[in-house]
Enzyme design. Structure first.
Site, PDB file in Angstrom:
ATOM      1  N   SER A 170       0.837  -1.196   0.000  1.00 61.10           N
ATOM      2  CA  SER A 170       0.000   0.000   0.000  1.00 61.10           C
ATOM      3  C   SER A 170       0.872   1.246   0.000  1.00 61.10           C
ATOM      4  O   SER A 170       2.040   1.211   0.418  1.00 61.10           O
ATOM      5  CB  SER A 170      -0.897  -0.011   1.246  1.00 61.10           C
ATOM      6  OG  SER A 170      -1.516   1.239   1.453  1.00 61.10           O
ATOM      7  N   TYR A 183      -2.729  -0.129  10.452  1.00 60.21           N
ATOM      8  CA  TYR A 183      -2.751  -0.595   9.069  1.00 60.21           C
ATOM      9  C   TYR A 183      -1.456  -0.208   8.364  1.00 60.21           C
ATOM     10  O   TYR A 183      -0.829  -1.038   7.679  1.00 60.21           O
ATOM     11  CB  TYR A 183      -3.948   0.002   8.341  1.00 60.21           C
ATOM     12  CG  TYR A 183      -4.032  -0.376   6.872  1.00 60.21           C
ATOM     13  CD1 TYR A 183      -4.536  -1.611   6.487  1.00 60.21           C
ATOM     14  CD2 TYR A 183      -3.606   0.507   5.874  1.00 60.21           C
ATOM     15  CE1 TYR A 183      -4.612  -1.962   5.148  1.00 60.21           C
ATOM     16  CE2 TYR A 183      -3.678   0.161   4.533  1.00 60.21           C
ATOM     17  CZ  TYR A 183      -4.185  -1.073   4.174  1.00 60.21           C
ATOM     18  OH  TYR A 183      -4.249  -1.423   2.849  1.00 60.21           O
TER      19      TYR A 183
END
Length: 329
Positions: A170, A183
């Site tokens: 990501s 996250y």
């Protein structure tokens, strides 16, 4: 020996000798997180466009995404789309997927596993102080440790068959974002692990790729339970936290309400993204990292790289464009 390492490094640096492998139904790809979003779309793409044999690992075999994938099998080709259950938090589930994969390859002697695509992940929005220990641990366990466990289980088989590993990370792994601390931590760790694994496995003829596809929050179910997660956070607040945060908390999660609720699986129509994925999958010498992003992301990423930390912090808030505590005062 050192000379050969240097030559290999130079080839990769300058892209010498890059060429595409031809794939067909004899090439098996295993993709995790295929219930919706990117995983579902990659499974469809590999099955339809690349004509590969696809193992689509879903968290829920009764999900709409799993059922749609199941319907892709035809009477002519009943064995090119396999839908298996996978829970990255359960060791038995990972072991069962390994057993099923071994059986598939033994049943079809001409099959060869080409790639493991670690795509499955979970996300929870909220300031770190708000998130419960269970929410924090779920993101680390699924996104990082679960991915590591599955890869370790399948690694001997991948090594023997010359398969590659594509880890979907990501932009949060490149630049941590507020309200996504656990996250971002899981994705940054996943990126570092990917880099180390790539170096370890090169002598065995294996490729390990870091694939950053951009944001798919609105096109997947990764944040489908955001409102339930917000309720869990609220219920675990102390009286002091209620008094201090309640106004900001309500405004923040009101803004994110659009993310909640399960969405129908979307088949991405982004040809550039699919082209990059195909190169990561089929190029004899893939790049170590593929980044797919709009111009806005690219500009911000460059600014993050060149600016001092205080300015990066300000730019990050602008990039996220979400309610802040200061705005709620």
């Amino acid at each position: 020996m050192r000379g050969s390492h240097l030559l290999r490094a130079l080839k990769r640096t300058f892209g010498w000798g890059r060429r595409q492998l031809q794939v067909d139904k004899h090439n098996v790809i295993l993709i995790t997180g295929c219930d919706s979003g990117l995983g579902h779309s990659l499974a469809v793409y590999c099955h339809n466009a690349l004509q590969m044999t696809v193992v689509s690992c879903c968290h829920n075999l009764q999900s709409e995404g799993a059922q749609l994938l199941r319907q892709m099998n035809s009477s002519k080709e009943p064995h090119r789309m396999h839908i298996w259950a996978l829970d990255l938090l359960q060791a038995e589930s990972i072991e069962l997927v390994h057993e099923q994969l071994v059986k598939l390859l033994e049943t079809h002697k001409d099959y060869q596993i080409m790639a493991l695509v670690n795509n499955a992940g979970v996300m929870c929005f909220g300031d770190f102080e708000w998130q419960t220990p269970e929410q924090i641990e779920l993101q680390i366990n699924c996104n990082l440790l679960g991915t590591m466990r599955l890869t370790r289980q399948l690694l001997p088989l991948l090594r023997r068959q010359g398969g590659r590993i594509i880890n979907v990370t990501s932009h949060c792994g490149l630049q941590a974002l507020p309200s996504l601390a656990p996250y971002a931590a899981s994705k940054a760790a996943l990126r570092s692990w990917t880099d180390a694994l790539r170096i370890e496995l090169q002598p065995h003829g294996m490729e390990v790729v870091n694939f950053i596809p951009g944001s798919f929050v609105m096109a997947s179910n990764i944040a489908a339970r955001q409102q339930q997660q917000a309720q869990q956070m609220r219920e675990n607040f102390t009286r002091e936290q209620h008094d201090y945060y309640d106004g900001y908390f309500e405004r923040f999660h009101g803004y994110l309400r659009i993310l909640s609720g399960f969405k129908a699986p979307n088949q991405l129509r982004d040809e550039e993204l699919l082209s990059k994925f195909k190169d990561a999958l089929t190029n004899v010498q893939p790049w170590t990292i593929y980044i797919h992003e709009p111009w806005r992301y690219r500009i911000y990423r460059y600014l993050f790289w060149i600016c001092p930390a205080p300015l990066v912090d300000w730019l990050t808030i602008r990039f996220c464009a979400m309610p802040t505590f200061e705005d709620s005062k």
